[in-house]
Motif scaffolding. Structure first.
Motif, PDB file in Angstrom:
ATOM      1  N   CYS A 272     -15.586 -39.888 -66.714  1.00  0.00           N
ATOM      2  CA  CYS A 272     -16.768 -39.575 -67.767  1.00  0.00           C
ATOM      3  C   CYS A 272     -17.442 -38.590 -67.272  1.00  0.00           C
TER       4      CYS A 272
ATOM      5  N   LYS B  21     -22.480 -45.932 -67.250  1.00  0.00           N
ATOM      6  CA  LYS B  21     -23.895 -46.944 -66.995  1.00  0.00           C
ATOM      7  C   LYS B  21     -23.912 -48.020 -68.171  1.00  0.00           C
ATOM      8  N   GLU B  22     -23.363 -47.769 -69.355  1.00  0.00           N
ATOM      9  CA  GLU B  22     -23.480 -48.598 -70.489  1.00  0.00           C
ATOM     10  C   GLU B  22     -22.967 -49.949 -70.157  1.00  0.00           C
ATOM     11  N   GLU B  23     -23.472 -51.169 -70.548  1.00  0.00           N
ATOM     12  CA  GLU B  23     -23.146 -52.358 -70.280  1.00  0.00           C
ATOM     13  C   GLU B  23     -21.670 -52.761 -70.798  1.00  0.00           C
ATOM     14  N   ARG B  24     -21.496 -52.400 -72.102  1.00  0.00           N
ATOM     15  CA  ARG B  24     -20.244 -52.501 -72.572  1.00  0.00           C
ATOM     16  C   ARG B  24     -19.176 -51.979 -71.933  1.00  0.00           C
TER      17      ARG B  24
ATOM     18  N   LYS C 154     -19.767 -36.758 -69.985  1.00  0.00           N
ATOM     19  CA  LYS C 154     -20.613 -38.018 -70.385  1.00  0.00           C
ATOM     20  C   LYS C 154     -20.827 -39.087 -69.483  1.00  0.00           C
TER      21      LYS C 154
ATOM     22  N   GLU D 296     -23.085 -40.888 -68.143  1.00  0.00           N
ATOM     23  CA  GLU D 296     -24.084 -41.957 -68.859  1.00  0.00           C
ATOM     24  C   GLU D 296     -22.981 -43.076 -69.507  1.00  0.00           C
ATOM     25  N   LEU D 297     -21.780 -42.828 -70.053  1.00  0.00           N
ATOM     26  CA  LEU D 297     -20.897 -44.025 -70.320  1.00  0.00           C
ATOM     27  C   LEU D 297     -20.832 -45.048 -69.513  1.00  0.00           C
TER      28      LEU D 297
ATOM     29  N   ARG E 235     -14.472 -53.064 -70.255  1.00  0.00           N
ATOM     30  CA  ARG E 235     -14.059 -51.873 -71.101  1.00  0.00           C
ATOM     31  C   ARG E 235     -12.675 -52.507 -71.745  1.00  0.00           C
TER      32      ARG E 235
ATOM     33  N   ASP F 284     -14.122 -49.366 -79.071  1.00  0.00           N
ATOM     34  CA  ASP F 284     -15.423 -48.520 -79.214  1.00  0.00           C
ATOM     35  C   ASP F 284     -15.155 -47.506 -77.834  1.00  0.00           C
TER      36      ASP F 284
ATOM     37  N   GLY G 245     -19.220 -51.037 -68.437  1.00  0.00           N
ATOM     38  CA  GLY G 245     -19.658 -51.089 -67.088  1.00  0.00           C
ATOM     39  C   GLY G 245     -18.545 -51.724 -66.048  1.00  0.00           C
TER      40      GLY G 245
END
Length: 296
Positions: free
Chosen positions: A158, A168-171, A163, A165-166, A178, A184, A173
């Motif tokens: 990432c 750190k996203e819950e979906r 990116k 920050e990707l 994943r 997504d 994480g």
């Protein structure tokens, strides 16, 4: 297969040390023994095409004759084993190899999942069933294969993509998240990879420890420095070519003390049949009889 067995019986009477190799579509016995063998047909019947193709879409054959070639490789190993056995026992044997049995054996983990857990295999395209992301991505000019097999690698990927920050996203994480949200994630990655050329991404990935590589066409494969370094192309004289030479693929496996070499051009169909059989004691009269019976 009756003619094949007849030929083996005749040859073994002449020389019990002979090793006779038969390659067929489905093997010498069983209800399909008389069926002709074709790479895609046996690949379909033995499960390969069920596993190949994009998710949710129809089956796709491999770009090369995987089942044909693998059968030859299995037969090659069996011939070497038979030679070793003959060295110990002084007796040859008949080897049966078939496209169908080869392809069933090649099912590997998909077969084990079905046999032991009744888990049906499915098509994943270039994706991986349990590692996300791990896929082929369109770049500005070609394609690149890239993946992240753990959370640390995913953060690194990432960051390279601009990116961070990707991660750190819950979906996205952890690995299971994943996998659950693969569509997504891949939509986002598709939009990022297309911003640079394959060579630009290769430069950014260099030294990162991530699994990555370009999807090369034939030109790029044979311009690849590793192809040259490992001597994967050899030229041999060939009188039937306008250039007077034929370029051949080099051996895939190298040995330290007995370096494999290409000593002659590929033979024409049946060019050395008589020569080889004569070395095993088959005289001209017996050779004519074998030809008449359709054995050779």
């Amino acid at each position: 297969m009756e003619k094949m067995n007849l030929g083996y019986d005749v040859l073994r009477e002449v020389n019990p040390r002979i090793i006779f190799t038969s390659v067929s579509g489905y093997g010498p016995d069983g209800p399909f023994a008389s069926r002709a063998g074709y790479d895609m047909i046996t690949g379909a019947e033995a499960g390969l095409l069920h596993l190949q193709g994009e998710r949710g879409r129809g089956p796709v054959k491999a770009g090369i004759a995987v089942t044909d070639l693998s059968t030859g490789l299995y037969a090659h190993g069996a011939i070497l084993a038979a030679l070793h056995a003959r060295h110990r026992t002084g007796v040859g044997q008949k080897i049966d190899a078939s496209l169908f049995e080869t392809q069933v054996a090649l099912l590997m983990h998909s077969a084990m999942a079905w046999l032991n857990q009744k888990q049906e295999g499915t098509r994943w395209g270039a994706q991986h069933p349990s590692v996300v992301p791990y896929d082929a991505f369109k770049t500005k000019d070609l394609y690149i294969v890239c993946g992240a097999v753990n959370d640390k690698q995913f953060l690194k990927l990432c960051t390279i993509l601009g990116k961070p920050e990707l991660a750190k996203e819950e979906r996205f994480g952890d690995g299971q998240s994943r996998v659950d949200n693969r569509d997504d994630l891949h939509a986002i990655l598709d939009d990022l990879f297309v911003l640079k050329t394959t060579d630009e991404w290769m430069a950014l990935f260099d030294g990162t420890g991530l699994p990555y590589g370009p999807i090369n066409n034939m030109e790029r494969v044979f311009e690849h420095p590793q192809t040259e370094a490992r001597e994967m192309v050899h030229d041999v004289p060939y009188e039937h070519a306008t250039s007077g030479k034929l370029s051949l693929l080099g051996p895939a496996v190298k040995m330290s003390d007995t370096k494999p070499t290409i000593r002659r051009r590929p033979p024409l169909h049946g060019e050395h049949t008589a020569e080889v059989l004569q070395e095993y004691g088959i005289d001209a009269r017996e050779l004519d009889a074998l030809k008449k019976d359709g054995v050779v």
